[in-house]
Motif scaffolding. Structure first.
Motif, PDB file in Angstrom:
ATOM      1  N   ASN A  79       0.787  -1.233   0.000  1.00  0.00           N
ATOM      2  CA  ASN A  79       0.000   0.000   0.000  1.00  0.00           C
ATOM      3  C   ASN A  79       0.821   1.286   0.000  1.00  0.00           C
ATOM      4  O   ASN A  79       0.259   2.371  -0.098  1.00  0.00           O
ATOM      5  CB  ASN A  79      -0.918   0.024   1.227  1.00  0.00           C
ATOM      6  CG  ASN A  79      -1.956  -1.073   1.186  1.00  0.00           C
ATOM      7  OD1 ASN A  79      -2.648  -1.223   0.190  1.00  0.00           O
ATOM      8  ND2 ASN A  79      -2.048  -1.838   2.263  1.00  0.00           N
ATOM      9  N   TRP A  97       0.739   6.436  -1.760  1.00  0.00           N
ATOM     10  CA  TRP A  97      -0.204   5.349  -1.509  1.00  0.00           C
ATOM     11  C   TRP A  97      -0.433   4.590  -2.803  1.00  0.00           C
ATOM     12  O   TRP A  97      -0.694   5.186  -3.840  1.00  0.00           O
ATOM     13  CB  TRP A  97      -1.518   5.926  -0.979  1.00  0.00           C
ATOM     14  CG  TRP A  97      -2.509   4.862  -0.613  1.00  0.00           C
ATOM     15  CD1 TRP A  97      -2.436   3.987   0.411  1.00  0.00           C
ATOM     16  CD2 TRP A  97      -3.734   4.581  -1.298  1.00  0.00           C
ATOM     17  NE1 TRP A  97      -3.536   3.165   0.435  1.00  0.00           N
ATOM     18  CE2 TRP A  97      -4.354   3.512  -0.610  1.00  0.00           C
ATOM     19  CE3 TRP A  97      -4.374   5.128  -2.420  1.00  0.00           C
ATOM     20  CZ2 TRP A  97      -5.574   2.981  -1.006  1.00  0.00           C
ATOM     21  CZ3 TRP A  97      -5.588   4.598  -2.804  1.00  0.00           C
ATOM     22  CH2 TRP A  97      -6.177   3.541  -2.102  1.00  0.00           C
ATOM     23  N   LYS A 106      -5.277  10.807  -6.708  1.00  0.00           N
ATOM     24  CA  LYS A 106      -5.120  10.824  -5.252  1.00  0.00           C
ATOM     25  C   LYS A 106      -4.981  12.256  -4.750  1.00  0.00           C
ATOM     26  O   LYS A 106      -4.717  13.176  -5.503  1.00  0.00           O
ATOM     27  CB  LYS A 106      -3.872  10.013  -4.861  1.00  0.00           C
ATOM     28  CG  LYS A 106      -3.988   8.530  -5.160  1.00  0.00           C
ATOM     29  CD  LYS A 106      -2.647   7.816  -5.046  1.00  0.00           C
ATOM     30  CE  LYS A 106      -1.834   7.988  -6.301  1.00  0.00           C
ATOM     31  NZ  LYS A 106      -0.696   7.058  -6.394  1.00  0.00           N
ATOM     32  N   GLU A 136      -1.083   6.733   4.049  1.00  0.00           N
ATOM     33  CA  GLU A 136      -1.973   5.576   4.101  1.00  0.00           C
ATOM     34  C   GLU A 136      -3.388   5.970   4.506  1.00  0.00           C
ATOM     35  O   GLU A 136      -4.368   5.507   3.909  1.00  0.00           O
ATOM     36  CB  GLU A 136      -1.401   4.534   5.054  1.00  0.00           C
ATOM     37  CG  GLU A 136      -0.104   3.914   4.529  1.00  0.00           C
ATOM     38  CD  GLU A 136       0.425   2.793   5.413  1.00  0.00           C
ATOM     39  OE1 GLU A 136       0.188   2.844   6.636  1.00  0.00           O
ATOM     40  OE2 GLU A 136       1.070   1.875   4.876  1.00  0.00           O
ATOM     41  N   LYS A 139      -4.862   8.095   1.735  1.00  0.00           N
ATOM     42  CA  LYS A 139      -4.720   7.511   0.392  1.00  0.00           C
ATOM     43  C   LYS A 139      -4.143   8.581  -0.543  1.00  0.00           C
ATOM     44  O   LYS A 139      -4.723   8.918  -1.573  1.00  0.00           O
ATOM     45  CB  LYS A 139      -6.047   6.973  -0.117  1.00  0.00           C
ATOM     46  CG  LYS A 139      -6.627   5.861   0.762  1.00  0.00           C
ATOM     47  CD  LYS A 139      -7.973   5.393   0.253  1.00  0.00           C
ATOM     48  CE  LYS A 139      -8.484   4.198   1.043  1.00  0.00           C
ATOM     49  NZ  LYS A 139      -8.600   4.463   2.500  1.00  0.00           N
TER      50      LYS A 139
END
Length: 421
Positions: A79, A97, A106, A136, A139
């Motif tokens: 991830n 991410w 993102k 994380e 994201k």
């Protein structure tokens, strides 16, 4: 023999307790844990001063060496991808991410770490852990800028590093390369990093050559002005860890490449005495009697000297330079900056810098969220991780990430609605 050992033990415990114990406000988070942390930090400061006096190395370099511990290096997992690179000629650590669908856009955050423009690293300690968590949880792609530090470089070099990295990242083709949505890019930082984030937000907002602008600015207990070191929060918290008032003034002088003998005049506001006409245009911008909510002014009076010295302002042009002190920006500049989140702590000398900036932004028509923590102290957000684990650290971290999450999602919704129409 047993009596001697017992006596030595009791003496050692007493001396240790005397060194670590300092009176703290009853409302501060986990005071005994903070006393221990502060005792360790004060020990490091004493070692730094000794090394400086002996000519071994600069005081700041000792602090930086001891407060930045190596953590994880570049890594790629399911991830998260962490890489060290350079953008615009400035070193950065990039946190990407990787858990989304192919081509999914993102969020993006340009982040500046704190440390008085002299300590800390994007690649080490709590800032590395913080940016991994941000990438994380949000994201997102986090660009953590490894700007150069004092005493090797001084203002405006740190500021210029911050601007170069930000402008490069905001280029449409660069954002596209990292799959960052240009409608969801934020600038953020804590303490000295909050100073850089505010200054960069102003510069980018006014720069017509930058076509993609920051959509939000998130400032964590930022340092924003040098004209009043006797605001209520400076008076109230001058001896509260982790950031003592005299240490904050020293950080400013190191950053602005000034003679450290000027600490004393600055501490009593001699540099902004009423006879110092060079300061007159800026006085309303730091007038806490009108800019602070009543509950933060109660019981305090402005420290205004009738006669002062012009030496600080003459020798330190950065004192009146908006690039160093973003609170001094004109209303027109502030009005063009993005929606703001400002996190402040009650037991922090910089509390009022953030609150005054929030008031000035609101007066200029900017949407502002103030997240104030009555049990917080300077630096607490970065004490959310092992081995400190302060409760207020975890709370401030959660609020910070939650605001970024909700606000960036809101902007995406507004953008999609506008595009559909």
């Amino acid at each position: 023999m047993m009596k001697v050992a017992f006596a030595l033990t009791v003496s050692l415990v007493a001396v240790t307790a005397y060194y670590f114990y300092i009176p703290l406000p009853s409302t501060i988070s986990e005071p005994w844990k903070l006393m221990l942390l502060d005792g360790i930090f004060r020990g490091i400061v004493h070692v730094g001063k000794l090394a400086h006096w002996l000519g071994i190395c600069h005081f700041i370099q000792v602090l930086d060496y001891t407060v930045t511990l190596d953590t994880l290096g570049p890594v790629t997992n399911d991830n998260l991808r962490v890489t060290d690179t350079a953008v615009g000629g400035v070193n950065v650590r990039l946190y990407e991410w990787t858990g989304g669908a192919e081509g999914e856009l993102k969020r993006g955050v340009v982040f500046f770490h704190g440390g008085g423009w002299a300590l800390g690293s994007a690649k080490k300690g709590s800032y590395d852990v913080l940016c991994r968590k941000m990438a994380e949880d949000l994201k997102a792609v986090i660009l953590s800028v490894e700007y150069r530090l004092a005493p090797v470089v001084r203002f405006p070099d740190q500021y210029e590093d911050a601007v170069r990295a930000s402008k490069h990242f905001l280029q449409p083709e660069v954002l596209a390369r990292f799959s960052v949505d240009p409608e969801r890019v934020a600038v953020s930082g804590d303490s000295a990093g909050g100073n850089l984030a505010a200054a960069v937000a102003q510069q980018v907002a006014m720069d017509s050559s930058v076509t993609v602008k920051f959509k939000v600015q998130s400032l964590i207990y930022p340092a924003l002005q040098t004209l009043d070191f006797n605001t209520p929060s400076y008076q109230q918290n001058q001896n509260v860890p982790i950031l003592y008032r005299v240490l904050m003034v020293r950080f400013w002088l190191e950053y602005l490449n000034a003679d450290l003998s000027l600490i004393d005049p600055l501490l009593i506001n001699n540099h902004t005495a009423l006879d110092q006409s060079a300061v007159d245009p800026h006085r309303p911008k730091v007038d806490w009697a009108s800019l602070l909510p009543a509950e933060f002014r109660e019981g305090y009076e402005p420290v205004l000297q009738a006669l002062g010295t012009s030496r600080p302002v003459e020798e330190i042009p950065g004192l009146l330079d908006v690039r160093a002190a973003p609170l001094l920006a004109e209303r027109d500049v502030l009005s063009r900056t993005p929606r703001a989140f400002i996190l402040t702590c009650e037991h922090d000398v910089l509390r009022d810098d953030g609150l005054m900036y929030g008031s000035r932004l609101e007066e200029a028509g900017v949407d502002v969220t103030i997240d104030h923590h009555g049990d917080g102290f300077h630096g607490c957000l970065t004490f959310a991780f092992w081995p400190t684990h302060f409760k207020v650290g975890k709370r401030t971290l959660a609020n910070y990430i939650s605001w970024l999450d909700q606000t960036c999602s809101l902007f995406l919704g507004l953008f999609l609605s506008s595009d559909h129409e």
